[in-house]
Design a protein around this motif. Structure first.
Motif, PDB file in Angstrom:
ATOM      1  N   ARG A 244       0.846  -1.198   0.000  1.00 17.29           N
ATOM      2  CA  ARG A 244       0.000   0.000   0.000  1.00 17.29           C
ATOM      3  C   ARG A 244       0.885   1.252   0.000  1.00 17.29           C
ATOM      4  O   ARG A 244       0.686   2.166  -0.795  1.00 17.29           O
ATOM      5  CB  ARG A 244      -0.895  -0.035   1.246  1.00 17.29           C
ATOM      6  N   LEU A 245       1.883   1.280   0.868  1.00 11.88           N
ATOM      7  CA  LEU A 245       2.737   2.467   0.965  1.00 11.88           C
ATOM      8  C   LEU A 245       3.606   2.645  -0.280  1.00 11.88           C
ATOM      9  O   LEU A 245       3.863   3.766  -0.703  1.00 11.88           O
ATOM     10  CB  LEU A 245       3.634   2.372   2.204  1.00 11.88           C
ATOM     11  N   SER A 246       4.044   1.529  -0.847  1.00 16.53           N
ATOM     12  CA  SER A 246       4.916   1.656  -2.032  1.00 16.53           C
ATOM     13  C   SER A 246       4.141   2.214  -3.219  1.00 16.53           C
ATOM     14  O   SER A 246       4.736   2.836  -4.090  1.00 16.53           O
ATOM     15  CB  SER A 246       5.506   0.325  -2.464  1.00 16.53           C
ATOM     16  N   THR A 247       2.841   1.979  -3.256  1.00 20.17           N
ATOM     17  CA  THR A 247       2.079   2.456  -4.413  1.00 20.17           C
ATOM     18  C   THR A 247       1.451   3.820  -4.156  1.00 20.17           C
ATOM     19  O   THR A 247       0.976   4.449  -5.077  1.00 20.17           O
ATOM     20  CB  THR A 247       0.965   1.453  -4.800  1.00 20.17           C
ATOM     21  N   SER A 248       1.492   4.293  -2.867  1.00 18.66           N
ATOM     22  CA  SER A 248       0.936   5.632  -2.618  1.00 18.66           C
ATOM     23  C   SER A 248       2.002   6.665  -2.969  1.00 18.66           C
ATOM     24  O   SER A 248       3.193   6.422  -2.770  1.00 18.66           O
ATOM     25  CB  SER A 248       0.482   5.770  -1.162  1.00 18.66           C
TER      26      SER A 248
END
Ligand code: ADE
Length: 258
Positions: A244-248
């Motif tokens: 989730r964080l890598s794609t935000s």
């Protein structure tokens, strides 16, 4: 643990091993460090430790004889006093395997280590082939000798020995010991120049604090050393957090994640 270090510059080791936790470890007999001058193991009248390279080229090469003599003499003392057992003989060199927390942990399990500090342009290859059992580099850069590298290795190993640090738990959360960088730490005051300590740390809720710290360690690792996450032991929920964080587009500030 007994650590024997072979060097041409014994005086370099005076400061680092006589301060802080190191001195305490020595005083409590948790570790003993013996520094040996390679020059003392020469047998010619000029105490020659190096010579020109066969085939030419700039720089001097450390001769094999004094280093073989030194290691064999130390080994026989150890075997006489304490019997057999595996005894790593480690050459510090930029050509070695890259030092890591994992290697520090591996080395901390031996009762003895012998470290050889290379100098000048190199060491005679027969030392590598027929004497040492391991070669370690502390990073992809070249120091003027293995002494500082030996100090780094010894420091990282000794602090892992049981009893050296105040509490056993204090190494478990260290950066790199669980494959992650360490979470942010705070102490008093709770507000300094208007900057507050994250609420959760003041809550007294230990489960929530542990969860926050774990998440922060993951976020910090993702921000600074994302390649470490490939090998870190994350559960499914934590892998999802990473995805989730890598794609935000931007990582959220630390107090938004609970
Ligand atoms: N000797 C010189 N450079 C070194 C390095 N990077 N690591 C270990 N020993 C060294």
């Amino acid at each position: 643990m007994q650590i024997d270090i072979l060097t041409l510059f014994p005086q370099m080791f005076q400061g680092p091993f006589s301060t802080g936790i190191f001195q305490r470890a020595i005083d409590h007999k948790l570790v003993s460090v013996n520094i040996h001058n390679i020059r003392d193991y020469t047998s010619d009248k000029h105490h020659t430790v190096d010579d020109y390279a066969y085939g030419g080229g700039a720089g001097m090469i450390l001769k094999p004889e004094p280093i073989f003599e030194a290691v064999e003499s130390i080994k026989s003392d150890i075997y006489r006093e304490k019997g057999g057992g595996e005894l790593p003989i480690i050459l510090l060199t930029p050509q070695g395997r890259l030092f890591s927390q994992q290697i520090a942990l591996e080395l901390s399990r031996y009762s003895h280590l012998i470290l050889i500090c290379g100098r000048y342009e190199g060491v005679d290859e027969r030392i590598r082939e027929h004497l040492v059992t391991d070669e370690i580099s502390i990073g992809d850069y070249v120091l003027s000798g293995g002494e500082l590298a030996a100090m780094v290795v010894v420091d990282a190993v000794v602090r892992l020995l049981p009893g050296v640090l105040g509490s056993e738990a204090s190494t478990l959360d260290d950066s790199h010991s669980n494959g992650l960088l360490e979470y942010p730490q705070y102490t008093r005051p709770a507000v300094y120049r208007g900057w507050s300590v994250p609420e959760v740390l003041l809550s007294g809720n230990h489960a929530q604090i542990a969860r926050w710290r774990r998440e922060q360690a993951i976020i910090r690792t993702l921000e600074r050393r994302p390649e470490l996450l490939d090998k870190a032991n994350l559960n499914l929920e934590e892998r999802r957090l990473v995805n989730r964080l890598s794609t935000s587009p931007t990582l959220p500030p630390s107090d938004e994640i609970h």
